[in-house]
Each structure stands twice: as C-alpha cells, then as structure tokens.
Design a protein around this motif. Sequence first.
Motif, PDB file in Angstrom:
ATOM      1  N   SER A  23      14.593 -15.969   1.038  1.00 13.42           N
ATOM      2  CA  SER A  23      15.774 -15.202   0.783  1.00 13.42           C
ATOM      3  C   SER A  23      16.839 -14.789  -0.693  1.00 13.42           C
ATOM      4  O   SER A  23      17.070 -14.250  -0.466  1.00 13.42           O
ATOM      5  CB  SER A  23      16.075 -16.977   1.324  1.00 13.42           C
ATOM      6  OG  SER A  23      16.504 -17.323  -0.212  1.00 13.42           O
ATOM      7  N   GLU A  24      15.711 -14.809  -1.500  1.00 15.80           N
ATOM      8  CA  GLU A  24      17.061 -14.251  -2.491  1.00 15.80           C
ATOM      9  C   GLU A  24      16.178 -13.328  -2.961  1.00 15.80           C
ATOM     10  O   GLU A  24      17.550 -12.353  -3.268  1.00 15.80           O
ATOM     11  CB  GLU A  24      15.502 -14.861  -3.837  1.00 15.80           C
ATOM     12  CG  GLU A  24      16.362 -16.877  -3.782  1.00 15.80           C
ATOM     13  CD  GLU A  24      17.321 -16.923  -5.033  1.00 15.80           C
ATOM     14  OE1 GLU A  24      18.371 -16.139  -5.946  1.00 15.80           O
ATOM     15  OE2 GLU A  24      17.979 -17.747  -4.553  1.00 15.80           O
ATOM     16  N   VAL A  25      15.681 -12.463  -1.627  1.00 16.11           N
ATOM     17  CA  VAL A  25      14.864 -10.802  -2.118  1.00 16.11           C
ATOM     18  C   VAL A  25      15.761 -10.314  -1.461  1.00 16.11           C
ATOM     19  O   VAL A  25      16.652  -9.790  -1.195  1.00 16.11           O
ATOM     20  CB  VAL A  25      13.727 -10.887  -2.026  1.00 16.11           C
ATOM     21  CG1 VAL A  25      13.402  -8.897  -0.966  1.00 16.11           C
ATOM     22  CG2 VAL A  25      12.936 -11.585  -2.665  1.00 16.11           C
ATOM     23  N   LEU A  78      -0.814  -4.549  -8.176  1.00 10.38           N
ATOM     24  CA  LEU A  78      -0.200  -3.533  -7.127  1.00 10.38           C
ATOM     25  C   LEU A  78       1.451  -4.649  -7.899  1.00 10.38           C
ATOM     26  O   LEU A  78       1.174  -5.701  -8.119  1.00 10.38           O
ATOM     27  CB  LEU A  78      -0.523  -4.893  -5.873  1.00 10.38           C
ATOM     28  CG  LEU A  78      -1.244  -4.973  -5.144  1.00 10.38           C
ATOM     29  CD1 LEU A  78      -1.818  -5.445  -4.261  1.00 10.38           C
ATOM     30  CD2 LEU A  78      -1.348  -3.031  -4.494  1.00 10.38           C
ATOM     31  N   SER A  79       2.490  -3.675  -8.344  1.00  7.68           N
ATOM     32  CA  SER A  79       3.576  -4.231  -8.671  1.00  7.68           C
ATOM     33  C   SER A  79       4.512  -4.352  -7.251  1.00  7.68           C
ATOM     34  O   SER A  79       5.083  -5.246  -7.993  1.00  7.68           O
ATOM     35  CB  SER A  79       4.369  -2.371  -9.117  1.00  7.68           C
ATOM     36  OG  SER A  79       3.345  -2.059 -10.714  1.00  7.68           O
ATOM     37  N   TYR A  80       3.969  -3.969  -6.098  1.00 10.59           N
ATOM     38  CA  TYR A  80       5.155  -4.252  -5.363  1.00 10.59           C
ATOM     39  C   TYR A  80       4.035  -4.254  -3.652  1.00 10.59           C
ATOM     40  O   TYR A  80       3.338  -3.915  -3.513  1.00 10.59           O
ATOM     41  CB  TYR A  80       6.508  -3.336  -4.703  1.00 10.59           C
ATOM     42  CG  TYR A  80       7.166  -2.756  -5.933  1.00 10.59           C
ATOM     43  CD1 TYR A  80       8.148  -3.504  -6.638  1.00 10.59           C
ATOM     44  CD2 TYR A  80       6.491  -1.657  -7.049  1.00 10.59           C
ATOM     45  CE1 TYR A  80       8.642  -3.516  -7.385  1.00 10.59           C
ATOM     46  CE2 TYR A  80       7.373  -1.306  -7.608  1.00 10.59           C
ATOM     47  CZ  TYR A  80       8.573  -2.366  -8.578  1.00 10.59           C
ATOM     48  OH  TYR A  80       8.859  -1.522  -8.887  1.00 10.59           O
ATOM     49  N   VAL A  81       5.113  -5.723  -3.096  1.00 14.35           N
ATOM     50  CA  VAL A  81       3.938  -5.767  -1.947  1.00 14.35           C
ATOM     51  C   VAL A  81       4.577  -6.743  -1.163  1.00 14.35           C
ATOM     52  O   VAL A  81       5.789  -7.146  -1.154  1.00 14.35           O
ATOM     53  CB  VAL A  81       3.038  -7.350  -2.858  1.00 14.35           C
ATOM     54  CG1 VAL A  81       2.216  -7.415  -1.167  1.00 14.35           C
ATOM     55  CG2 VAL A  81       1.549  -7.185  -3.157  1.00 14.35           C
ATOM     56  N   ASP A  82       4.874  -6.872   0.422  1.00 14.91           N
ATOM     57  CA  ASP A  82       5.070  -7.436   1.448  1.00 14.91           C
ATOM     58  C   ASP A  82       4.794  -7.730   2.235  1.00 14.91           C
ATOM     59  O   ASP A  82       3.873  -6.205   3.463  1.00 14.91           O
ATOM     60  CB  ASP A  82       6.114  -6.297   1.922  1.00 14.91           C
ATOM     61  CG  ASP A  82       7.574  -6.731   2.953  1.00 14.91           C
ATOM     62  OD1 ASP A  82       8.441  -6.878   2.270  1.00 14.91           O
ATOM     63  OD2 ASP A  82       7.241  -6.577   3.962  1.00 14.91           O
ATOM     64  N   ASP A 107       3.003 -17.411  -5.674  1.00 11.74           N
ATOM     65  CA  ASP A 107       3.822 -17.690  -6.280  1.00 11.74           C
ATOM     66  C   ASP A 107       4.440 -15.767  -7.573  1.00 11.74           C
ATOM     67  O   ASP A 107       5.487 -15.956  -7.195  1.00 11.74           O
ATOM     68  CB  ASP A 107       3.516 -18.498  -8.049  1.00 11.74           C
ATOM     69  CG  ASP A 107       2.913 -19.894  -7.562  1.00 11.74           C
ATOM     70  OD1 ASP A 107       3.721 -20.143  -6.943  1.00 11.74           O
ATOM     71  OD2 ASP A 107       2.014 -19.964  -8.026  1.00 11.74           O
ATOM     72  N   ARG A 108       3.911 -14.786  -7.034  1.00 12.26           N
ATOM     73  CA  ARG A 108       4.592 -13.907  -7.155  1.00 12.26           C
ATOM     74  C   ARG A 108       5.644 -13.444  -6.075  1.00 12.26           C
ATOM     75  O   ARG A 108       5.269 -13.988  -5.325  1.00 12.26           O
ATOM     76  CB  ARG A 108       3.588 -12.902  -7.018  1.00 12.26           C
ATOM     77  CG  ARG A 108       2.148 -12.581  -6.048  1.00 12.26           C
ATOM     78  CD  ARG A 108       1.582 -11.208  -6.249  1.00 12.26           C
ATOM     79  NE  ARG A 108       2.686  -9.934  -5.950  1.00 12.26           N
ATOM     80  CZ  ARG A 108       2.044  -8.709  -6.610  1.00 12.26           C
ATOM     81  NH1 ARG A 108       1.220  -8.141  -7.109  1.00 12.26           N
ATOM     82  NH2 ARG A 108       3.466  -7.996  -6.637  1.00 12.26           N
ATOM     83  N   PRO A 109       5.791 -12.314  -5.967  1.00  8.79           N
ATOM     84  CA  PRO A 109       7.103 -11.900  -5.159  1.00  8.79           C
ATOM     85  C   PRO A 109       6.403 -11.098  -4.133  1.00  8.79           C
ATOM     86  O   PRO A 109       5.167  -9.881  -3.982  1.00  8.79           O
ATOM     87  CB  PRO A 109       8.003 -10.636  -6.166  1.00  8.79           C
ATOM     88  CG  PRO A 109       8.020 -11.715  -7.069  1.00  8.79           C
ATOM     89  CD  PRO A 109       6.304 -12.210  -7.021  1.00  8.79           C
ATOM     90  N   LEU A 110       6.239 -11.609  -2.933  1.00  9.15           N
ATOM     91  CA  LEU A 110       5.645 -10.627  -2.034  1.00  9.15           C
ATOM     92  C   LEU A 110       5.841 -10.623  -0.786  1.00  9.15           C
ATOM     93  O   LEU A 110       5.925 -10.145   0.169  1.00  9.15           O
ATOM     94  CB  LEU A 110       4.718 -12.581  -1.584  1.00  9.15           C
ATOM     95  CG  LEU A 110       3.666 -13.311  -2.179  1.00  9.15           C
ATOM     96  CD1 LEU A 110       3.380 -14.829  -1.427  1.00  9.15           C
ATOM     97  CD2 LEU A 110       2.711 -11.774  -1.944  1.00  9.15           C
ATOM     98  N   THR A 111       6.862 -10.010  -1.032  1.00  9.60           N
ATOM     99  CA  THR A 111       8.261  -9.118  -0.191  1.00  9.60           C
ATOM    100  C   THR A 111       9.410  -8.218  -0.688  1.00  9.60           C
ATOM    101  O   THR A 111       9.575  -8.601  -1.953  1.00  9.60           O
ATOM    102  CB  THR A 111       8.994 -10.230   0.842  1.00  9.60           C
ATOM    103  OG1 THR A 111       9.648  -9.299   1.199  1.00  9.60           O
ATOM    104  CG2 THR A 111       9.797 -11.322   0.098  1.00  9.60           C
ATOM    105  N   VAL A 112       9.905  -7.301  -0.359  1.00  9.94           N
ATOM    106  CA  VAL A 112      10.770  -5.994  -0.726  1.00  9.94           C
ATOM    107  C   VAL A 112      11.982  -5.672   0.491  1.00  9.94           C
ATOM    108  O   VAL A 112      12.952  -5.702  -0.224  1.00  9.94           O
ATOM    109  CB  VAL A 112      10.131  -5.057  -1.119  1.00  9.94           C
ATOM    110  CG1 VAL A 112       8.829  -4.644  -1.729  1.00  9.94           C
ATOM    111  CG2 VAL A 112       9.303  -4.314   0.002  1.00  9.94           C
ATOM    112  N   THR A 113      12.017  -6.700   1.121  1.00 14.07           N
ATOM    113  CA  THR A 113      12.665  -7.071   2.552  1.00 14.07           C
ATOM    114  C   THR A 113      13.753  -8.081   2.035  1.00 14.07           C
ATOM    115  O   THR A 113      14.483  -8.208   2.409  1.00 14.07           O
ATOM    116  CB  THR A 113      11.989  -6.491   3.853  1.00 14.07           C
ATOM    117  OG1 THR A 113      11.249  -7.378   4.365  1.00 14.07           O
ATOM    118  CG2 THR A 113      11.828  -5.307   3.454  1.00 14.07           C
TER     119      THR A 113
END
Length: 488
Positions: free
Chosen positions: A195-197, A308-312, A333-339
């Motif tokens: 939700s933060e993303v 991987l710098s970005y993951v969705d 624990d890492r960011p797993l969405t860009v949307t």
Amino acid sequence: MLIGVGQLSHRVDRGATPLEPVDLMAEALRLAATDSGAGTATLARADSVQIVATLSWRYRDPGRLVADRVGAQPRDSAVSGIGGNSPQSLVNAACLAIQRGEADHVLIAGAEAWRTRMKERAAGERPDWTTQGDDVPAARQATPDVAMSAPAEQAVGVVAPIQVYPLIEQAFRIAQGRKLDEHLDALARLWSAFSEVAADNPHAWVQQRFTPEQLRSTDDGNRWVGFPYPKLMNSNPSVEQAAALILCSAERAAALGVPRDRWVFPHSGADAHDHYFVSERDSLGASPAIRLAGTAALSLAGVGPDDLSYVDLYSCFPCAVEVAATELGLSLDRPLTVTGGLSFAGGPWNNYVTHSIATMAGRLRADPDAVGLVTANGGFLTKHAIGVYAAHPPRAEFRYAEPQPEVDALPRRDGCSQLDVDATIEAWTVMHDGAGQPETAHITALLGDGRRGWATSTEADVLTTLMTEDVAAAPVRLQADGAFTLAP
C-alpha cells in the motif's frame, strides 16, 4: 524493444463518463504513443495488434476495433486467452515474432470496465458498447484457454480464486512452520508495504497507506472474505483501467525517431505452468513452474536475484507473492512491487501485468543501469510468465525459455471426489458472506495413499474451530456427499 507505455485509471467513481473497453484501450495506446516521443506514427505503422482478454467485454475482434480508433492497419489481430499471465506471455511472443521477422511493430493493450459492467448488471441492463456480428471473423487466439478445476474440486464447489488462494496461503504458512497469529501479522506487514507503493503511484486505484494494524483488523469495512484473508488482501477488480505497450525492432524505433532514452529492452522471458489441476500438485504451497521459469529467465539474462533493482511479483493475493519470492530466492523484506499490487494499484482481471510492465519501464528509464523482473500469474497460481527488462541493451538478442517438460516430469498426486474415508487436514479456509459472517468451510485433506481430497462444511461449530484453531494435520472424516467431520 519497448518504446512506449500508457496507463489510464478512468475514475468513473468520481464522476467520469464511462468509456467502453475498446475506447479505454485506444486511449491507453495514444498515451503510449506520446510516451514514446515519436507520436502517432508509433501506432499507424503497427503490423500486429494484440489484446489482453478481460472479463467485462465480449468483442469478436477487439484488435480491429482498437486499430480503427488509433489509425492502424495491422495485418494481424489477436486476443489472449483468460489468465493474468497473458500480458507478459504476449510480450514474450511478440519479442520472438519480431526476432524471427514475422512482425516488426506490435501493439499490446488491455482494458477492464468492471465497475460499469457490474453497475449495469445490478440495474438489469447492459452497457451500450460496440457489438460485432457473427459475420465478423473471431480474432486469432494467441494463448490457449485450459480447464483449471478438476472434478474433485468442482464436486464441492471450489472453483473461484477467492476460495483456492486462501488454501494455498494456509499450505504455505504450514510449510514455513509459522503459527497462525504470527503469519497473519506477517501478511499485514507485507500488504502494508504494498500500500505504501500504491500511495505514490499516480495510476493506482487506491492511493492510501494502510498500517499493518489496519490490515490485520477486520473492522472499518475490512471484513473477512476467505479466511485468512480480509477484504483488503484480495485483488480489487472493481476498477476502470487500461494499459498499453508498443514494441518494435531497433531498426523500426530508429526509423520512427524514438529518442534513445525511451528504449527499454526485454532481455529475456519464460513461460511455464504448474499442474493445471490443483488436486494434482505435489505441494499446495509451492510452485515449481515459477522456480524453473524464473531461474531460466534470470540465467538467460545473465543476472541473479541479488542483481534485480526492481521487482513486480504478481499479487492477486499475498500467497502469490510469498510463493513466487520463495521460489525465486527473493527476500520478503525487500520491495516486491513497483505498482502497489492488485489490491491497491488495481486488479483489472487479466490486464494487471500490462500496468506493471508499463510502470517498470518508467523505473528503468530513470535508472538506466538497473535490471527489473516482472512475473505474471494466471489461474490458481497455475500459469506463469516471466520477463527481465532493462533500459540498457542485453548481452545478446532476446532469449526465451519454456521449461514445461521439466515441470511436467515432477511428482503428481491423484485427486478423488467419491470419498468415505479418513484423512488428515492439509489446508483450510472459511468463506464469509457480504456481511463478513462465516458461511462455508473448505478443506483439502491428504489420504494415507497420498491422494488429495476436498470437502466442505457449514456446521457452525466447525466454522468456529477453523477460524480459531490451527488444525493442520488434524484427523478428519471425508464423507461421500462432499462434507467432512472433524475427529472428536
């Protein structure tokens, strides 16, 4: 390469005039043409239009309707089968077609107008959308439709994602050795991060930050749907959204005058599916197809999970993220969405990943040395498509894998529907009604010979037990009528 992306959240919930799906797709493509920096020529020169099939429309050849609206005259028009894997599968196929010289310039688009469709249905009406008669040839189907439910599942009425994914969630939790309360806390933290993303995503349908405490609570409208998921942990299809991608060869991009800083390269892709029937899977809380397809795609791109710098990751329900991350070797624990995912950014049925690819393209253009991963999922954690992207060229041409023979060779259980036997509970869920009251319990259970059985109950004491106790591996009697009773 990907030269243009477009996204549209059409806010009919805030007074916008409804648009039919082909108009939403056309507008998303116009936005993609603007995004490319080369204008409408990026639409007019297309030789193929590929449409992601969603659920609110029934056009015979939507690609032709969209092409007419954007001034294209393609020689090929196709529509995907049903499944959230479709957008990435279409990209994989388009890259291969361009590489083989079968196409040079491909438009991919999808749109969902579910809010309007449901509003009209509630009023006993149908939206006044374009119709195509039987004299219009049906579009070529680019990806197949396959039955997703086995007889054993159908016999007890477990045929919907909101029923099956909670069962997968429980199986994953049990495999991780977590207690139920501990796992519910972990789910709330994971979805809070999503939700933060979404709160910072201008295209998200729900741009609101939710704390773990809000997501853990079933107050304030966040009622139980399919335990252990409250409403905000389910995909949100009540949206009006469209997204589009423009792919072409490097030669075509240069000829169109697309600025170099708009180019995004698909480095590799992969497709595979787990055993189609959930009944037949060896482990309910795992996905060998994600592991094998993801590993292949990363290897072909010459990168590993830590690169991987970005993951969705596809995020219809939390277990889809948890299982994919585990199989791919990514930390939860890492960011797993860009949307922000399908609960918050929006879940336009099969078209979500078109949005995630479009969003990923923006991230990579702003960070040219980075590499991004997109995963797509259709069915019941069944059909998977993987894409690795970057704004810098790949080491070699686009590379592709389809490790299906390896998946098919893995262990397969037998399912059974005519039962009157003892078993042990493997996973369970309790479905709730629209007021958040418990209604029906569904379980999967393992027989002594390894077969998987399915059963249901509406008994109040059973529903209470399954909502309050960890009954993993508890003895149960599966009855011939599809019901079950817990052992004393």
